[in-house]
Design an enzyme around this catalytic site. Sequence first.
Site, PDB file in Angstrom:
ATOM      1  N   GLY A  53       2.374  12.589  -8.739  1.00 24.83           N
ATOM      2  CA  GLY A  53       3.159  11.424  -9.129  1.00 24.83           C
ATOM      3  C   GLY A  53       2.403  10.114  -9.014  1.00 24.83           C
ATOM      4  O   GLY A  53       2.457   9.271  -9.911  1.00 24.83           O
ATOM      5  N   SER A  93       6.157   6.555   8.684  1.00 20.82           N
ATOM      6  CA  SER A  93       6.378   5.572   7.620  1.00 20.82           C
ATOM      7  C   SER A  93       6.403   4.144   8.163  1.00 20.82           C
ATOM      8  O   SER A  93       6.988   3.868   9.210  1.00 20.82           O
ATOM      9  CB  SER A  93       7.706   5.871   6.914  1.00 20.82           C
ATOM     10  OG  SER A  93       8.008   4.859   5.987  1.00 20.82           O
ATOM     11  N   LYS A 139       9.470  12.367  -6.233  1.00 18.16           N
ATOM     12  CA  LYS A 139       9.469  11.325  -7.258  1.00 18.16           C
ATOM     13  C   LYS A 139       9.827  11.862  -8.636  1.00 18.16           C
ATOM     14  O   LYS A 139      10.416  11.130  -9.455  1.00 18.16           O
ATOM     15  CB  LYS A 139       8.113  10.617  -7.299  1.00 18.16           C
ATOM     16  CG  LYS A 139       7.820   9.775  -6.070  1.00 18.16           C
ATOM     17  CD  LYS A 139       6.510   9.023  -6.208  1.00 18.16           C
ATOM     18  CE  LYS A 139       6.247   8.162  -4.986  1.00 18.16           C
ATOM     19  NZ  LYS A 139       5.017   7.354  -5.133  1.00 18.16           N
ATOM     20  N   ASP A 190      12.414   1.962 -18.724  1.00 21.66           N
ATOM     21  CA  ASP A 190      11.288   2.321 -19.586  1.00 21.66           C
ATOM     22  C   ASP A 190      10.047   2.651 -18.758  1.00 21.66           C
ATOM     23  O   ASP A 190       9.271   3.546 -19.114  1.00 21.66           O
ATOM     24  CB  ASP A 190      10.975   1.177 -20.556  1.00 21.66           C
ATOM     25  CG  ASP A 190      12.070   0.995 -21.614  1.00 21.66           C
ATOM     26  OD1 ASP A 190      12.853   1.947 -21.823  1.00 21.66           O
ATOM     27  OD2 ASP A 190      12.137  -0.092 -22.206  1.00 21.66           O
ATOM     28  N   SER A 195       7.714   1.816   6.205  1.00 20.52           N
ATOM     29  CA  SER A 195       8.704   1.175   5.340  1.00 20.52           C
ATOM     30  C   SER A 195       9.803   0.423   6.086  1.00 20.52           C
ATOM     31  O   SER A 195      10.176  -0.678   5.666  1.00 20.52           O
ATOM     32  CB  SER A 195       9.322   2.210   4.395  1.00 20.52           C
ATOM     33  OG  SER A 195       8.359   2.667   3.474  1.00 20.52           O
ATOM     34  N   TYR A 211      -2.878   4.802   3.250  1.00 22.41           N
ATOM     35  CA  TYR A 211      -2.923   3.594   4.082  1.00 22.41           C
ATOM     36  C   TYR A 211      -2.939   3.905   5.576  1.00 22.41           C
ATOM     37  O   TYR A 211      -3.034   2.991   6.405  1.00 22.41           O
ATOM     38  CB  TYR A 211      -1.737   2.677   3.761  1.00 22.41           C
ATOM     39  CG  TYR A 211      -0.381   3.349   3.886  1.00 22.41           C
ATOM     40  CD1 TYR A 211       0.272   3.413   5.102  1.00 22.41           C
ATOM     41  CD2 TYR A 211       0.231   3.911   2.774  1.00 22.41           C
ATOM     42  CE1 TYR A 211       1.505   4.025   5.217  1.00 22.41           C
ATOM     43  CE2 TYR A 211       1.462   4.523   2.865  1.00 22.41           C
ATOM     44  CZ  TYR A 211       2.098   4.580   4.098  1.00 22.41           C
ATOM     45  OH  TYR A 211       3.323   5.209   4.209  1.00 22.41           O
ATOM     46  N   GLY A 235      -4.574   1.607   0.588  1.00 25.81           N
ATOM     47  CA  GLY A 235      -3.295   1.524  -0.104  1.00 25.81           C
ATOM     48  C   GLY A 235      -2.220   0.645   0.511  1.00 25.81           C
ATOM     49  O   GLY A 235      -1.120   0.554  -0.050  1.00 25.81           O
TER      50      GLY A 235
END
Length: 425
Positions: free
Chosen positions: A127, A20, A63, A75, A22, A211, A232
Site C-alpha cells: 500500500g 505507534s 489500507k 479520487d 499517532s 520512522y 519517514g
Amino acid sequence: MAASQTKPVYGLLGRKLGHSYSPRIHAMLGDYEYRLHEVEPDDVAAFIREGDFAGLNVTMPYKETVMDLCDKLTDAAKKIGNVNTIVRREDGTLLGDNTDYYGFSHLLNVGHMNVTDRKVVVLGTGGAAKTVHAVLTDRGASEIVMISRTGENNYENIAQHYDARFIVNTTPVGMFPNCPDSPIDLEPFARTGELREGRADGLFGVVDVVYNPARTGLMLQAEKLGVPHISGLPMLVAQAKAASELWQHKQISNEIVNEIVEKITFEEANIVIIGMPSGGKSTIGSLLAKQLGREFVDIDDYIPEAAGKSIADIFAEDGEEAFRVIETQVTGDVCKRSGLVIACGGGVVTKARNYDLLHQNGIVLLLKRPLELLVSDGRPMSITKGIPALARDRGPKYDAWGDIVVSNDADPMIVVGRALEKLQK
C-alpha cells in the site's frame, strides 16, 4: 443546565500498534480523543460497520481491505488504490480518503528530493509503495522501478537498476525491533553514475518511510556514503495533519508539522553517554535521566545476566574479545529502544559495529573527565593497560563518535546542567 460536550473520537486501525506515535501526534493537532484499535483481519468489517468513531486512520495491513467497506472513495483513494483516512460524514456514511499522498509529498519537499526526470527504485509493492508511485509519477520521475521479492524486478536482479538516482524503501525491513537491518546494500548504487563533489556518485537521495528507529540500516549506510537521506517521521506527521484537517473541517498551520517532528524526534531519541572508564557516565546519566523524566540504563548492569557471570570473571576466564561480543549483543538490545538515557562501557568504541547501534536512535554524548580524576579500581582494561595508554588509544574514537561533548570536571549537577544546555540546542 446544558449537557456537557463530549469530545469526538478518532483513532488508528491496524493489527499491531504497540509502538505507534499517532496518539501523541494527534494530541498536538486538535482537541479530540484518539484511540488505538488493534483488530484481527476477520473482525475488520464488523469494526468498520459498528465501531464508535468519527474518523479513522488506517495502517497496514488494512489500507486496501477498508476500501470496500467505505460508502464512497475520493479520487485520490481510487487513484492510489488504498485508504488511510476515513471520515464519518453527517449522514453517517463513510468516506475513504488517502492523506499519505500529501505526507509523502511533504517528505520529498523537506528532504529536498527532486525526482523530476530521474530514475527511482522503490523497494516494496504494498500500500505504501502505491502511494509513493503515485507521487513520483506526478512529480515527473523518468522511470519508476518497483522491487518485490518474486516479481519481474526483484532483489536477485536488482543489479540492473544500479543506475537509479533515488531509492525509496516502503518495506518494513529495518523497523523496530528488527533494527538496524537493511533491505539492500547501497554501495553498488552509490558507485554508479556521475561523480559529484562532496558526496558519493550515483545516488542523489535515499528515502525510508520507516520512522522507528530514527535511522534504519538503510539511513545509516546512506549517511556513511554521504548520500542525502530522510526517514519517514515527517511523512507520518504530515499525513496526520491532513487527516485532522478533514476531521475538524479546518486548516492547520504547516509550521506545526515541523514542531511536532522536532518534539517527537527529541522525545524518542536515546541520550547515549560514552567516555573513559570511571569518567562518571553512570552518575551523570542517572541524574540526567531524573531531570528529563526518563529511564536510565547502564549497559554494564545487563552484561552479567547475559553472560551468566560477572564482568571481572568474563575478562579473567574468557578474555576481552568474549566480553566485547556480549557487550555488542547487550548494546544492540538496549539501544534499539527509545527515549532512554544510556551509559555505555568505556570500551564500546573499540568495535566499529557498535556505532550504528548507538547512533540508530541516539544522541551520543561524550563525557570528558580529566585524566588525573580517573581511577582504575575494579576496571580490567584500566588496570591492564593503564589509564594514559587507554586514553591515547580510545580518545580519537570517542571524539569521532560524540555528537555533543560535555566536560565532567565540576559538581555533578553543574555537569548535568551543561548536558541539558547542549541537548536543548
